[in-house]
Design a protein around this motif. Structure first.
Motif: not given
Length: 831
Positions: A750-758, A787-796, A805-812
């Motif tokens: 198992s290799f659980p996926y985690r959200l992160h930014v690059e 323009e989305l929250p600076a802590d994108l991985a933590g906000s979606v 994933f979503t944040t506001g009205d934006v879908t990833f």
């Protein structure tokens, strides 16, 4: 049990005079000898069978296209060039049409596709078609051999006058470099002409990829000049027409300005037409390669005029600036007195080329020649004729030779080896006569000097035949200046055509493997680090407008829709895979995985077609980008055929001593490790699920080495037969589990996926969102960065569908979804 495919591969060894018993199976891979320098060895394509997954979904769509494709179309251009009956077949089209200077390259890729498809599936339809094609190509080569030494007639020379270049209107035009207008959202084009005949629809200039996608200025549309730009054919043209005809026999200055909203057409410094509702810019054309003065995408009458000057600017000039400014992107003064090169005075040094029409083609200079056009392009390259008068003749030669070699090594077709060996002998006959200085100048020419992986295929030919003359021939393709820079670790890639150079380094590795010097390997390793560590986007792609940009310039190179050519990714994966064979280190496979599960999967549309491969040219990363699928006959259309029929080639490697098994990718599949009499079945739905299960069949002791991805962190976990294991990650990035394995042993990973930014290297505020190895894209048609929250991985938040994933009205959504919707690979952190 030895499969039918293995029997044929053993037969291939006998066909070149090597007794099958003298070539142990473990000493060859995919029909080629295993180099002594390899510490890790891949398995033959037919040793790994893919299980249902996203990889088989993408592959099966390409296989359906291959099954339906008429074989005679692949042979049409070859037969026509050799003077044989085409049997009424039309050529593939695109750049592989009946007249293009790259014709034959797509056919070479198609040979590789069929060979890989047969090795991977065993379906007779693929080998039957491949055998038919090889027979047809041999007939063409024999027809050329009967013409050796037949003299030709030279093309007419360019007509230079004291006033400029005089175009005859009969097949003569000027070709500008590929990336001339790539990515421009504003532009000004200025051209000075003396028209000798007012021909309807003849072009002052025409930039595009064909009649459906281009921008042009015709000197006469029946009433007067007209500028137009379109991405959907004539019905979608955004036009600036003028109702007054241009004068004949006197100089006239024409200019067009585009600022993204308003287009203006000027004649002799006076605005004579405007369109205030324009939305298209040159950037919307993608990466046009047909950039012409005096020639039409539609095949209209040629321009009959004297060309005095041409200027291109990257902004919309004011009326006061037009008369006195010189183009900052291109400035051709047409003050030459002879030859076919038009010097660029802008400082970019992007010289243009005069195409003067075709003379009578000569016969080949040596037996073994095979191409879909006469030897003329190769002769002109030796005279330093530039693109697009000629277009990468050795690149096309490589694609044909590679396809033939794949046909031999993967399917055992002995005739294919005869044909490709003859081609290699012909190449040697031409290049062995040239001094090193001439070769260096040839390979430095933009596009014209592009040679793909000629050094690689010649080194492979040497390994197969034992004839080291082909190693000498391979070294003729040394790109000496760049090679020396890379050996020294000096990064000089900025501004170089990416895919012109990437495959050279795979060839250098092949030369090193055959004892031609350690510098070749050093150069390849340093080159890899220059690209991957400093010029790679979130999906693994590289290049803007097909060109390497500055070191560590990522955000600054996201311009328009021309990022990340698919061919570049195809070849970078090959370099990474080969470097791993020499140094089994997970960092090469981390890059491989990133590019495979993002750019390569994304490059195939999730739709069925038996008439179109539906693959991408570019996989752009700019705001509001869309992927364009199709690309029959283009370079990326060709590599796209291969990308999706060899997904299994890097899933597993074995150690050179057969005492370790590397599990590099978690792709659902079954491996038959015949040397150890072991079968390994990997089950799961990677990359859509973050786990895999390996089941062993057979009894053997070996070290099972599992790659621990750099993105996995401490969450990587392993159980063997239900017992949790301690995961020790070695310096190579792999966790090893050595034991005596028995039938029924079960390894759960198992290799659980985690959200992160690059973040981008040059602008940390611009970043991409990833979920484990999967790049996520924000679905939006906005052409400005979101323009989305600076802590994108933590906000979606988890979205309505798996892996969204979503944040506001934006879908990833995952990058690998092959659709044409607009997206953002990078977003800006809200301050």
């Amino acid at each position: 049990m030895i499969s039918r495919r293995h029997v044929l591969q053993i037969g291939a060894a006998a066909a070149i005079g090597v007794p099958a018993t003298a070539v142990p199976r473990k000493k060859r891979v995919n029909g080629l000898p295993v180099p002594k320098s390899w510490k890790a060895v891949p398995f033959d394509l037919d040793r790994v069978t893919l299980a249902p997954s996203i990889f088989t979904e993408k592959r099966d769509r390409i296989l359906a296209y291959a099954r339906a494709y008429p074989a005679d179309r692949i042979l049409a251009n070859f037969r026509a060039a050799a003077g044989l009956d085409t049997l009424g077949a039309e050529p593939p089209g695109g750049w592989d049409d009946a007249t293009g200077n790259l014709r034959g390259h797509y056919s070479g890729h198609f040979l590789s596709l069929l060979a890989q498809a047969w090795a991977g599936t065993g379906e007779a339809v693929f080998k039957d078609e491949l055998d038919y094609l090889i027979t047809g190509l041999k007939q063409c080569q024999d027809a050329w051999a009967a013409q050796v030494g037949r003299p030709g007639t030279p093309p007419p020379p360019a007509t230079w006058t004291s006033e400029g270049l005089e175009l005859s209107g009969d097949g003569q035009y000027v070709g500008l470099p590929d990336a001339t207008v790539d990515g421009l959202t504003q532009a000004t084009v200025v051209i000075r002409l003396k028209i000798n005949e007012l021909r309807t629809w003849s072009r002052a200039f025409d930039f595009g990829v064909g009649p459906a996608v281009n921008m042009f200025l015709t000197v006469h549309d029946g009433t007067g000049p007209r500028f137009a730009i379109t991405t959907s054919g004539s019905g979608g043209e955004q036009r600036i027409p003028v109702s007054t005809p241009l004068p004949v026999g006197e100089w006239v200055d024409l200019a067009v300005t585009l600022d993204g909203r308003v287009g203006v057409l000027y004649i002799n410094g006076v605005a004579v037409g405007a369109n205030p509702a324009m939305t298209l810019t040159p950037a919307d054309l993608g990466a046009p390669k047909n950039n012409w003065i005096g020639r039409s995408q539609y095949g209209d009458a040629g321009l009959k005029a004297v060309v005095g000057e041409f200027h291109l600017f990257d902004r919309a000039l004011t009326v006061g600036e037009i008369a006195g400014s010189t183009g900052n992107l291109a400035w051709y003064r047409f003050d030459e007195t002879s030859g076919t090169t038009v010097a660029d005075s802008s400082g970019r040094n992007w010289d243009a080329a005069v195409v003067t029409g075709a003379g009578g083609p000569p016969g080949p200079s040596h037996a073994g020649f095979l191409a879909a056009y006469p030897e003329t392009q190769f002769i002109q390259l030796e005279q330093y004729v530039t693109y697009p008068a000629i277009w990468a003749p050795y690149y096309t030669c490589h694609k044909i030779m590679r396809g033939l070699l794949d046909a031999h090594t993967l399917t055992g077709n002995a005739t294919a080896l005869d044909v490709v060996r003859g081609m290699g002998e012909w190449v040697h006959s031409r290049l062995s006569k040239l001094p090193r200085e001439q070769l260096d100048r040839m390979w430095s020419l933009y596009i014209a000097g592009e040679y793909g992986g000629m050094n690689e295929v010649l080194a492979d030919l040497a390994a197969l035949t034992g004839d080291r003359t082909f190693l000498t021939t391979a070294r003729y393709f040394d790109n000496t200046r760049l090679l020396a820079d890379c050996v020294a670790g000096t990064d000089t890639l900025d501004g170089k055509h990416a895919n012109q150079h990437i495959p050279q380094f795979l060839g250098y590795l092949r030369l090193f493997e055959q004892g031609e010097g350690a510098g070749y390997r050093t150069a390849a390793a340093n080159f890899f680090d220059m690209v991957v560590g400093h010029r790679t986007y979130v999906h693994g792609g590289t290049g803007q407008g097909e060109v390497f940009r500055g070191r560590d310039v990522i955000a600054g190179s996201i311009v328009g829709t021309t990022n990340a050519e698919s061919c570049a990714a195809y070849n970078m994966l090959k370099v990474a895979r080969n470097l791993f064979a020499h140094t089994p280190d997970a960092r090469f496979l981390d890059y491989y995985e990133k590019t495979l599960v993002n750019q390569i999967l994304a490059s195939k549309r999730d739709a069925d077609s038996t008439t179109d491969p539906l693959v991408t040219y570019m996989v752009p990363v700019g705001p509001g980008a869309r992927r364009g699928y199709g690309n029959i006959g283009t370079c990326c259309g060709g590599t796209g055929l291969e990308n999706h029929t060899k997904y299994q080639d890097t899933v597993y490697f074995r150690s050179a001593r057969d005492d370790a098994l590397y599990v590099n990718l978690f792709v659902p599949s079954t491996l038959r490790w015949a040397e150890r009499r072991v079968t390994v079945t990997q089950a799961g739905d990677y990359p859509r699920t973050p786990s895999t299960t390996l089941t062993i069949s057979g009894n053997a002791r070996f070290d099972l080495r599992l790659r621990v991805p750099s993105w996995a962190g401490s969450g990587f976990a392993v159980t063997i037969n239900g017992k949790k294991q301690r995961v020790r990650v070695g310096s190579d990035g792999y966790a090893g589990f050595e034991r005596s394995w028995r039938t029924g042993d079960r390894v759960e990973v198992s290799f659980p996926y985690r959200l992160h930014v690059e973040p981008t290297l040059d602008d940390p505020g611009l970043h991409a969102l990833l979920y484990g190895p999967i790049a996520l894209v924000a679905k939006s048609a906005s052409t400005a960065y979101l323009e989305l929250p600076a802590d994108l991985a933590g906000s979606v938040q988890p979205g309505p569908r798996p892996m969204t994933f979503t944040t506001g009205d934006v879908t990833f959504e995952p990058f690998f979804l092959g659709d044409t919707a607009a997206y953002h690979a990078y977003v800006r952190a809200r301050s």
